[in-house]
Design an enzyme around this catalytic site. Structure first.
Site, short mmCIF file in Angstrom:
data_model
loop_
_atom_site.label_atom_id
_atom_site.label_comp_id
_atom_site.label_asym_id
_atom_site.label_seq_id
_atom_site.Cartn_x
_atom_site.Cartn_y
_atom_site.Cartn_z
CD GLN A 127 -3.07 -0.87 2.23
OE1 GLN A 127 -2.66 -0.51 3.34
NE2 GLN A 127 -4.31 -1.22 2.03
CG ASP A 130 -1.34 1.93 -5.12
OD1 ASP A 130 -1.08 2.32 -6.27
OD2 ASP A 130 -2.44 1.44 -4.80
CB SER A 133 -3.25 4.84 -4.36
OG SER A 133 -3.97 3.68 -4.70
#
Length: 422
Positions: A127, A130, A133
């Site tokens: 995460q 990323d 994102s």
């Protein structure tokens, strides 16, 4: 002698971002790397050479790339840059490999080990790496700011002694990271927001942000998300039904923001010329997919176009780069987090584990070969860019349901504000 990380200045005139921050330079030095930052690399992101030097970096020139073991970049290296890299260097960047077969082959020929950050798997441990994102989040925010700048009225409802200013009706098409941030930003500014997406899971997210969800919720809709969390390409039949639902809705909006992208394909056409023609003069459309062909008919990359009926279509390039000072800080952290997983903490050297799931997902070239499974089989063969389904097809079944193009308001009185389907 320790290994070297090189941070170049991006050559693209439209790219103000940089692949490091003072914080990540300091942390890279802590991992045992010598960090060299090209002079002026951070100026487009408000980071001075002195800040990099204070953090432990050395200010150098483009020629220092020839000795680097790792090169951290924003965009894929050009052929000229590749000539300055040593064979075996790890190069980590947003590579945009789809449809760029010659560039991919050039990276393999240069002998570099190239990693494409946009292929980072969407799993828990990744995460923080990323980039899609982190950058899309800022693009969604900036899209609303750009829309507000072009829209010559206030976004929130304002009740004054002189009268009431109605809230702007804003429609977000595509509710990924960018779309969700666009919803949140538009809501903070006081707009009335609706949103649509082909993935059923986002309906609750849309509603949690105070917006209303609009979609054809049939059986195809219920299975419209990949295991990786991305939108699937929908059938022509579904897209036509969705167009029928949205055509009338778009005509009543003040601002439309489109964010729909499908990895490896041109952007799907969501808004036809007829839909644009149905909107009120002064309305604004922001197309965040313009670099991949655009979601909106009439969008022009790098330009703000005003149509005959007075609708502005905004096609800014590199939208995250429009907030480069913030985008670079996030992107630099994405890169550092990924590189850290490939460093042997005992020897403080780069030790790429080629069986690691993050490496396998992102490695494009290695040891002179194209190794990513999505491109290795097609290496050396010409690639035909798949065509986007044209908007004329998407709205074929909606032809009888489209509102007629609005007429310009008579000079004697302004057009009344239409009631929207919130």
């Amino acid at each position: 002698m320790g290994q070297t990380v090189f941070i170049p200045r991006e050559l693209d005139a439209n790219e103000p971002r940089v692949a490091a921050s003072p914080e990540t330079v300091k942390r890279l030095a802590g991992l045992g790397f010598e960090v060299i930052v090209e002079k002026g690399a951070g100026l487009g992101s408000r980071i001075t050479d002195q800040e990099f030097a204070t953090a432990g970096g050395t200010i150098g020139t483009a020629g220092d790339a020839k000795n680097a073991d790792v090169v951290l970049k924003v965009r894929r290296p050009t052929d000229a840059e590749l000539k300055g890299y040593k064979s075996g260097a790890a190069v980590i960047a947003i590579m945009d490999p789809y449809g760029n077969d010659a560039a991919l082959a050039a990276m393999a020929s240069a002998g570099i080990t190239a990693f494409s950050m946009e292929f980072m798997p969407r799993i828990t441990r990744a995460q923080v790496m990323d980039v899609l994102s982190s950058q899309a989040n800022l693009a969604g925010y900036q899209a609303v700011v750009d829309a507000a700048a072009e829209y010559d009225r206030a976004l929130p409802m304002m009740m004054t002694a002189a009268g009431t200013v109605p809230a702007a009706k804003t429609f977000i098409m595509g509710v990924g990271v960018a779309g969700l941030q666009a919803i949140a930003t538009a809501r903070r500014l006081g707009a009335v927001v609706t949103a649509t997406d082909v993935r059923p899971a986002v309906k609750e997210q849309v509603q949690s942000l105070g917006a209303k969800f609009l979609a054809v919720e049939d059986e195809e809709f219920k299975a419209a998300e990949t295991a990786g969390g991305y939108a699937k390409e929908m059938s022509k039949e579904y897209q036509a039904k969705q167009a029928a639902l949205t055509a009338e809705h778009i005509a009543k909006q003040d601002i439309v923001i489109t964010t729909a992208l499908i990895p490896g394909r041109p952007a799907p056409k969501l808004v036809s010329a007829a839909m644009v023609a149905s909107m009120k003069p002064g309305s604004v459309i922001v197309d965040l997919a313009v670099e991949r062909g655009g979601n909106v008919e009439g969008a022009v990359p790098g330009r703000v176009v005003t149509t005959e009926n007075g609708v502005k279509i905004v096609g800014h390039l590199n939208v995250p780069g429009r907030v480069a000072a913030s985008a670079s800080l996030l992107y630099a952290k994405n890169l550092y987090a990924f590189l850290e997983t490939m460093v042997d903490k005992a020897t403080k050297t780069l030790a790429i584990k080629r069986d690691d799931e993050l490496v396998k997902a992102t490695m494009l070239t290695d040891a002179g070969q194209i190794v990513h499974p999505s491109f290795a089989e097609a290496a050396g063969q010409p690639r035909t860019e798949p065509a986007a389904i044209p908007a004329t097809v998407l709205v074929a079944d909606a032809a009888d349901k489209k509102p007629a193009p609005r007429r310009r308001a008579a000079a004697k009185s302004p057009s009344p504000k239409p009631e929207g389907t919130a």
